[in-house]
Design an enzyme around this catalytic site. Structure first.
Site, PDB file in Angstrom:
ATOM      1  N   CYS A   1       3.554  50.937  -6.077  1.00 44.55           N
ATOM      2  CA  CYS A   1       4.612  50.015  -6.471  1.00 44.55           C
ATOM      3  C   CYS A   1       4.074  49.016  -7.500  1.00 44.55           C
ATOM      4  CB  CYS A   1       5.125  49.284  -5.230  1.00 44.55           C
ATOM      5  SG  CYS A   1       6.305  47.988  -5.623  1.00 44.55           S
TER       6      CYS A   1
ATOM      7  N   TYR B   1      -7.493   1.579   6.143  1.00 46.96           N
ATOM      8  CA  TYR B   1      -6.623   0.431   5.887  1.00 46.96           C
ATOM      9  C   TYR B   1      -6.705  -0.687   6.917  1.00 46.96           C
ATOM     10  CZ  TYR B   1      -3.326   3.571   8.362  1.00 46.96           C
ATOM     11  OH  TYR B   1      -2.733   4.446   9.234  1.00 46.96           O
TER      12      TYR B   1
ATOM     13  N   CYS C   1      12.899  49.649  -2.348  1.00 49.15           N
ATOM     14  CA  CYS C   1      12.222  48.543  -3.017  1.00 49.15           C
ATOM     15  C   CYS C   1      12.886  48.259  -4.369  1.00 49.15           C
ATOM     16  CB  CYS C   1      10.759  48.891  -3.229  1.00 49.15           C
ATOM     17  SG  CYS C   1       9.865  47.702  -4.238  1.00 49.15           S
TER      18      CYS C   1
ATOM     19  N   LYS D   1       2.166   4.608   1.491  1.00 48.43           N
ATOM     20  CA  LYS D   1       2.216   5.139   2.852  1.00 48.43           C
ATOM     21  C   LYS D   1       1.891   6.629   2.794  1.00 48.43           C
ATOM     22  CE  LYS D   1       4.976   5.033   7.045  1.00 48.43           C
ATOM     23  NZ  LYS D   1       4.966   6.444   7.413  1.00 48.43           N
TER      24      LYS D   1
ATOM     25  N   CYS E   1      10.463  49.462  -7.316  1.00 49.37           N
ATOM     26  CA  CYS E   1      10.043  50.837  -7.565  1.00 49.37           C
ATOM     27  C   CYS E   1      10.924  51.871  -6.893  1.00 49.37           C
ATOM     28  CB  CYS E   1       8.594  51.027  -7.100  1.00 49.37           C
ATOM     29  SG  CYS E   1       8.436  50.975  -5.310  1.00 49.37           S
TER      30      CYS E   1
ATOM     31  N   ASP F   1       1.141  10.338   3.774  1.00 52.90           N
ATOM     32  CA  ASP F   1       1.757  11.154   4.809  1.00 52.90           C
ATOM     33  C   ASP F   1       0.698  12.022   5.471  1.00 52.90           C
ATOM     34  OD1 ASP F   1       3.798  11.931   6.353  1.00 52.90           O
ATOM     35  OD2 ASP F   1       4.805  13.166   4.862  1.00 52.90           O
TER      36      ASP F   1
ATOM     37  N   CYS G   1       7.479  47.415   1.321  1.00 53.67           N
ATOM     38  CA  CYS G   1       7.627  48.614   0.496  1.00 53.67           C
ATOM     39  C   CYS G   1       6.408  49.473   0.772  1.00 53.67           C
ATOM     40  CB  CYS G   1       7.678  48.227  -0.979  1.00 53.67           C
ATOM     41  SG  CYS G   1       7.380  49.627  -2.078  1.00 53.67           S
TER      42      CYS G   1
ATOM     43  N   LYS H   1      10.784   3.363   3.256  1.00 51.87           N
ATOM     44  CA  LYS H   1      10.773   4.825   3.158  1.00 51.87           C
ATOM     45  C   LYS H   1      11.529   5.284   1.918  1.00 51.87           C
ATOM     46  CE  LYS H   1       9.146   6.957   6.773  1.00 51.87           C
ATOM     47  NZ  LYS H   1       9.521   7.531   7.819  1.00 51.87           N
TER      48      LYS H   1
ATOM     49  N   GLU I   1       0.846  -1.195   0.000  1.00 55.03           N
ATOM     50  CA  GLU I   1       0.000   0.000   0.000  1.00 55.03           C
ATOM     51  C   GLU I   1       0.881   1.244   0.000  1.00 55.03           C
ATOM     52  OE1 GLU I   1      -2.788  -0.208   3.402  1.00 55.03           O
ATOM     53  OE2 GLU I   1      -2.375  -2.346   3.346  1.00 55.03           O
TER      54      GLU I   1
HETATM   55  S1  IVH Z   1      -0.448   0.435   8.843  1.00 51.38           S
HETATM   56  C1  IVH Z   1       0.854  -1.553  12.538  1.00 51.38           C
HETATM   57  N1  IVH Z   1      -0.890   1.361   6.416  1.00 51.38           N
HETATM   58  O1  IVH Z   1       2.272   5.264   8.788  1.00 51.38           O
HETATM   59  C2  IVH Z   1       0.145  -0.804  11.522  1.00 51.38           C
HETATM   60  N2  IVH Z   1       0.023   2.807   8.065  1.00 51.38           N
HETATM   61  O2  IVH Z   1       4.726   4.618  10.377  1.00 51.38           O
HETATM   62  C3  IVH Z   1       0.521   0.602  11.376  1.00 51.38           C
HETATM   63  N3  IVH Z   1       0.412   5.096   7.305  1.00 51.38           N
HETATM   64  O3  IVH Z   1       0.940   5.411  12.032  1.00 51.38           O
HETATM   65  C4  IVH Z   1      -0.254   1.313  10.357  1.00 51.38           C
HETATM   66  N4  IVH Z   1      -0.323   4.806   5.255  1.00 51.38           N
HETATM   67  O4  IVH Z   1      -0.117   6.901  10.223  1.00 51.38           O
HETATM   68  C5  IVH Z   1      -0.445   1.626   7.660  1.00 51.38           C
HETATM   69  N5  IVH Z   1      -1.342   2.106   4.258  1.00 51.38           N
HETATM   70  C6  IVH Z   1      -0.901   2.349   5.491  1.00 51.38           C
HETATM   71  C7  IVH Z   1      -0.440   3.618   5.882  1.00 51.38           C
HETATM   72  C8  IVH Z   1       0.026   3.814   7.183  1.00 51.38           C
HETATM   73  C9  IVH Z   1       0.177   5.662   6.128  1.00 51.38           C
HETATM   74  C10 IVH Z   1       0.995   5.773   8.483  1.00 51.38           C
HETATM   75  C11 IVH Z   1       0.187   5.608   9.756  1.00 51.38           C
HETATM   76  C12 IVH Z   1       1.098   4.924  10.729  1.00 51.38           C
HETATM   77  C13 IVH Z   1       2.450   5.256  10.184  1.00 51.38           C
HETATM   78  C14 IVH Z   1       3.435   4.188  10.623  1.00 51.38           C
END
Ligand code: IVH
Length: 670
Positions: free
Chosen positions: A436, A233, A413, A118, A416, A120, A431, A321, A116
């Site tokens: 301007c 998820y 400035c 991840k 101008c 942010d 300014c 990551k 999946e």
């Molecule tokens: S699983 C043990 N799935 O990443 C399960 N986390 O570093 C932990 N996150 O706290 C979560 N996308 O905020 C999972 N598809 C995804 C995710 C996800 C983002 C974030 C989540 C978690 C952090 C862990």
């Protein structure tokens, strides 16, 4: 009020089902079936029926997403089971080691993995009972989080309720929990920062902070403006992960109407995991939200307890990551940019460096305080980071340049030659020349931008030319443009000229609040403009309003009222409004008819009211001519206290302000 007939009850329910269906198509599947106008029509119809038959309103009605009351704090709630975090892998070797260990501990090969994105954002747990959303809780420390239900309800991709039929189809019990990630899409983030900039508020550094901030504000009306999104998820029943396979759980969540990221894969082996990782590393920039990696989970849920934990993270999942989107380069120069308000922003001119798929050659340094904090000088090697923000920024000095040179803010400035001043107590230099050209350019861009007068095609390229050639000297001049003038410009053909003129013409139909917003009065953002338009009903009344009258408008305090008075105190600006009026823009709106029963009285609401949300109570008071303030002072006439009233009640008692209940409020309203 007459009791609703069976027919009305049926109509209301049918409308709710239709709206829920279209919300799901639009916000969850990103695949709308009807136009926005049609959707609005359904929603307005439902609102009308609910207003006429308040006894039919239910908490899970689509009209009830927004409108909760501001709170004074959040309640702490223990999670049904801990919300875990993940261990990270930073390269292929670490990922390979993790996968090998999983196979060893499981005692077999041939495992499947769910990959999946991840996202942010911030993780969140939603509890449903009887098919309805009961609670939304932040992760907190993993064991205890904060209850943010009213805010979560405003997120359109979160279902407020699931019908019995849906529960059945998705094989869900009446009580279950969904965990997932709440995020702010990049577009929403950029718009929010643009808006904050116009209002002279500090900007958020990245979408994650902005999302976390929006989830944790006390007023759900603010969360509602933020366009958050929720991706599910995990599915839990009785605090445990529900099914046999994680992949099936995701499909079940999708069938129940939750937004589940379609960008996922069931990998049959390690190579397929790598493939998924590489694919999204390359396509990462094209996503509408930020990701910081890929989450890989063992598909077979029965293996999870066997695999166990490392510290706080489970062994059955890992986060791969991606490298942070940063790079190292040299500051070749620091130059100043002038904004709409005359603010001078120092910008680092960099030796071009590729970061996350694009070449970066500029980075903002915000202001002198930031330059001092970083200790950066021209010639230094610096680390530059690209967040969700379009503008990259310098995060630290890596090494000082051999022949480095300090940057000093110019006293004139650069656009101008006008005087530059730094206001006491502010970090910005400005300014002061009202004429301007940089201010002019920026004010036209603001006026024409989406969300203001929405004149498509009037971007940087066009505005620069219009300003340089003196064709547009203020925003009213936009309405004096004709085809002959436009055709004198570079890269402007017959057809594009006509398009621009059509856009300009269409903008004349936009409501008064957009015009007020477009004027670019300091501190007057989108919402304040709306409140002003509604309160005064015409630009004339607004222009004539005294400072005290301005402060009768909700959310307008001394700072904003002073800025408005200052703006209309300039003859130039009054002329500008007149010219816009002549051009045919809307200078009148619908003034909300306010009563006089509570005229001159100031109220403060606190605690939970029984029969009204705080927003409703506020509207009732305002409609009766009263004012609602957020804090108790000697000027407060009444504090209306509901249950669990807190510090405001104490303050009222301390100051001897009258404290009344909801009943008495209703009596005053008559
Ligand atoms: S699983 C043990 N799935 O990443 C399960 N986390 O570093 C932990 N996150 O706290 C979560 N996308 O905020 C999972 N598809 C995804 C995710 C996800 C983002 C974030 C989540 C978690 C952090 C862990």
């Amino acid at each position: 009020m007459a009791a609703a007939s069976k027919a009305v009850t049926r109509d209301v329910e049918r409308l709710r089902d239709q709206i829920r269906y279209h919300e799901h198509r639009y916000y969850v599947l990103d695949d709308p079936e009807v136009s926005d106008a049609e959707f609005d029509r359904l929603m307005n119809e439902l609102k009308r029926l609910e207003a006429a038959h308040p006894e039919l309103v239910t908490p899970d009605s689509p009209t009830r997403r927004v409108g909760g009351k501001p709170r004074e704090g959040f309640t702490k709630v223990r999670h049904s089971s801990p919300m875990l975090s993940l261990d990270n892998a930073y390269n292929e070797d670490e990922l390979r080691a993790w996968e090998k260990r999983v196979r060893e501990l499981a005692g077999r090969d041939g495992l499947e993995y769910v990959c999946e994105l991840k996202l942010d954002g911030m993780s969140l747990a939603l509890t449903y009972e009887n098919g309805a959303l009961l609670r939304g809780v932040t992760r907190g420390d993993g064991s205890i989080g904060e209850e943010v239900t009213a805010n979560v309800r405003t997120v359109r991709s979160v279902p407020l309720s699931l019908s019995a039929a849906t529960l059945k189809k998705a094989r869900l019990p009446e009580k279950f929990e969904v965990r997932g990630e709440i995020i702010m899409p990049i577009k929403a983030f950029e718009r929010m920062n643009e808006d904050r900039e116009r209002q002279n508020l500090s900007k958020f550094a990245n979408p994650r902070n902005a999302a976390a901030g929006a989830v944790r504000v006390l007023d759900p009306n603010i969360t509602a403006l933020r366009r958050l999104d929720f991706y599910a998820y995990f599915l839990l029943v009785n605090g445990r992960v529900a099914g046999q396979e994680h992949w099936e759980d995701l499909e079940q969540l999708a069938a129940a109407g939750f937004k589940v990221n379609p960008r996922r894969r069931l990998a049959k082996n390690f190579d397929e995991i790598l493939e998924f990782i590489r694919e999204w590393e390359a396509k990462r920039e094209s996503l509408p939200y930020e990701i910081d990696g890929i989450v890989v989970k063992v598909n077979r849920v029965a293996l999870w307890p066997e695999l166990g934990f490392t510290g706080k993270a489970p062994r059955w999942a890992i986060a791969y990551k991606y490298a942070a989107r940063s790079g190292m380069t040299t500051v070749e120069d620091i130059r100043v940019q002038v904004g709409r308000t005359g603010k001078l922003t120092p910008v680092a001119w960099l030796a071009p460096v590729p970061i996350g798929g694009t070449t970066v050659s500029r980075a903002t340094l915000h202001n002198m305080d930031e330059i001092e904090r970083l200790g950066v000088e021209i010639g230094d090697r610096v680390v530059v980071e690209r967040g969700g923000d379009v503008i990259p920024k310098v995060v630290r000095v890596e090494s000082k340049g051999r022949s480095r040179r300090r940057f000093e803010m110019p006293s004139r400035c650069p656009e101008c030659g006008g005087h530059v001043v730094r206001v006491e107590g502010e970090s910005d230099h400005r300014c002061v020349n009202a004429n301007c050209p940089a201010k002019l350019r920026e004010s036209i861009l603001h006026f024409a931008s989406r969300g203001v007068m929405n004149i498509e095609g009037m971007g940087d390229a066009l505005v620069n030319q219009l300003a340089e050639r003196g064709l547009v000297k203020n925003v009213a001049d936009i309405y004096r443009l004709d085809k002959a003038k436009l055709l004198t410009l570079e890269r402007m053909g017959e057809k594009s000229a006509q398009n621009v003129l059509d856009e300009i013409e269409a903008s004349k139909k936009l409501p008064l609040d957009r015009v007020i917003y477009g004027l670019g009065i300091r501190f007057v953002g989108e919402r304040t403009a709306e409140l002003l338009a509604e309160h005064f009903g015409s630009i004339k009344a607004l222009m004539e309003a005294k400072q005290e009258e301005l402060e009768e408008v909700p959310e307008v305090g001394p700072r904003v009222s002073a800025a408005i008075r200052e703006f209309f105190g300039e003859a130039r600006n009054v002329k500008l409004v007149e010219a816009l009026q002549e051009a045919g823009l809307r200078m009148r709106g619908e003034k909300k008819q306010r009563g006089t029963k509570l005229a001159g009285k100031t109220f403060v609401l606190t605690g939970t009211l029984e029969r009204h949300t705080r927003d409703e109570a506020r509207k009732l008071i305002e409609d009766a001519g009263g004012k609602v303030s957020g804090s108790v002072s000697k000027k407060t006439d009444y504090v209306i206290a509901g249950s669990e009233a807190g510090s405001k009640l104490d303050k009222a008692r301390e100051l001897g302000v009258a404290v009344i209940g909801e009943k008495e409020m209703e009596e005053m309203l008559g």
